[in-house]
Enzyme design. Structure first.
Site, PDB file in Angstrom:
ATOM      1  N   THR A  52       3.147   0.517   8.472  1.00  0.00           N
ATOM      2  CA  THR A  52       3.985   0.419   7.401  1.00  0.00           C
ATOM      3  C   THR A  52       3.064   0.001   6.147  1.00  0.00           C
ATOM      4  O   THR A  52       1.758  -0.022   6.045  1.00  0.00           O
ATOM      5  CB  THR A  52       5.246  -0.511   7.339  1.00  0.00           C
ATOM      6  OG1 THR A  52       6.081  -0.143   6.412  1.00  0.00           O
ATOM      7  CG2 THR A  52       4.998  -1.902   7.584  1.00  0.00           C
ATOM      8  N   TYR A  53       3.588  -0.228   4.832  1.00  0.00           N
ATOM      9  CA  TYR A  53       2.780  -0.991   3.938  1.00  0.00           C
ATOM     10  C   TYR A  53       3.461  -2.129   3.296  1.00  0.00           C
ATOM     11  O   TYR A  53       4.648  -2.649   3.616  1.00  0.00           O
ATOM     12  CB  TYR A  53       2.784   0.157   2.761  1.00  0.00           C
ATOM     13  CG  TYR A  53       4.087   0.436   2.142  1.00  0.00           C
ATOM     14  CD1 TYR A  53       4.681  -0.310   1.126  1.00  0.00           C
ATOM     15  CD2 TYR A  53       4.873   1.381   2.706  1.00  0.00           C
ATOM     16  CE1 TYR A  53       5.771  -0.067   0.558  1.00  0.00           C
ATOM     17  CE2 TYR A  53       6.273   1.594   2.140  1.00  0.00           C
ATOM     18  CZ  TYR A  53       6.434   0.980   1.153  1.00  0.00           C
ATOM     19  OH  TYR A  53       7.899   1.351   0.449  1.00  0.00           O
ATOM     20  N   GLY A  92      13.800  -1.047   5.928  1.00  0.00           N
ATOM     21  CA  GLY A  92      13.939   0.497   6.308  1.00  0.00           C
ATOM     22  C   GLY A  92      13.664   0.445   7.947  1.00  0.00           C
ATOM     23  O   GLY A  92      14.177  -0.298   8.630  1.00  0.00           O
ATOM     24  N   ALA A  93      13.079   1.625   8.072  1.00  0.00           N
ATOM     25  CA  ALA A  93      12.730   2.044   9.698  1.00  0.00           C
ATOM     26  C   ALA A  93      12.323   0.859  10.487  1.00  0.00           C
ATOM     27  O   ALA A  93      12.790   0.669  11.521  1.00  0.00           O
ATOM     28  CB  ALA A  93      12.364   3.241   9.760  1.00  0.00           C
ATOM     29  N   ALA A  94      11.427   0.048   9.833  1.00  0.00           N
ATOM     30  CA  ALA A  94      10.698  -0.833  10.616  1.00  0.00           C
ATOM     31  C   ALA A  94      11.675  -1.889  11.110  1.00  0.00           C
ATOM     32  O   ALA A  94      11.477  -2.683  11.919  1.00  0.00           O
ATOM     33  CB  ALA A  94       9.649  -1.524   9.576  1.00  0.00           C
ATOM     34  N   SER A 148       9.043  -0.962   4.480  1.00  0.00           N
ATOM     35  CA  SER A 148       7.917  -1.798   4.121  1.00  0.00           C
ATOM     36  C   SER A 148       7.957  -3.035   5.155  1.00  0.00           C
ATOM     37  O   SER A 148       9.005  -3.330   5.657  1.00  0.00           O
ATOM     38  CB  SER A 148       7.897  -2.151   2.849  1.00  0.00           C
ATOM     39  OG  SER A 148       9.162  -2.467   2.264  1.00  0.00           O
TER      40      SER A 148
END
Length: 118
Positions: free
Chosen positions: A58-59, A72-74, A26
């Site tokens: 993303t959110y 996370g991945a971001a 996120s």
């Protein structure tokens, strides 16, 4: 009937303040920025990193005061100090799309909205 995907809101030139790789994916943002930009927690956003050209979806989630953090991945797509544009879009019919004026929040170097007192 045709619908258009239109810019609904954006946070312009926010600075990444933290990176959390081992976290549910996120982007966390100051609650005031989210509210002013009319971005809801859980809403899908497009993030553009002005430093490295990365663009990702993303959110949004509520973060701490003046926080903009990649999680996370971001977290692999930016570094602390990078400038980002966070955008949300809405699906609108032709008539609404022609009237749409996006909510745009400009921030300073500390992620404070430029028209607010911090």
């Amino acid at each position: 009937m045709m619908f258009r995907h239109m810019l609904k809101s954006k946070i312009h030139r926010g600075m990444i303040t933290a990176i959390h790789l081992n976290y549910e994916g996120s982007i966390a943002c100051d609650e005031v920025l989210l509210r002013q930009a009319d971005i809801m927690p859980g809403e899908k956003v497009l993030v553009c990193n002005l430093n490295n050209g990365a663009r990702f979806e993303t959110y949004a989630i509520i973060g701490k005061e003046r926080e903009i953090s990649l999680r996370g991945a971001a977290a692999r797509l930016g570094q602390i100090g990078d400038k980002v544009i966070i955008m949300a879009f809405g699906l609108m019919d032709e008539e609404a799309a022609r009237r749409q004026l996006p909510a745009i929040v400009f921030v300073d170097e500390t992620n404070c909205p430029q028209k607010a007192e911090c």
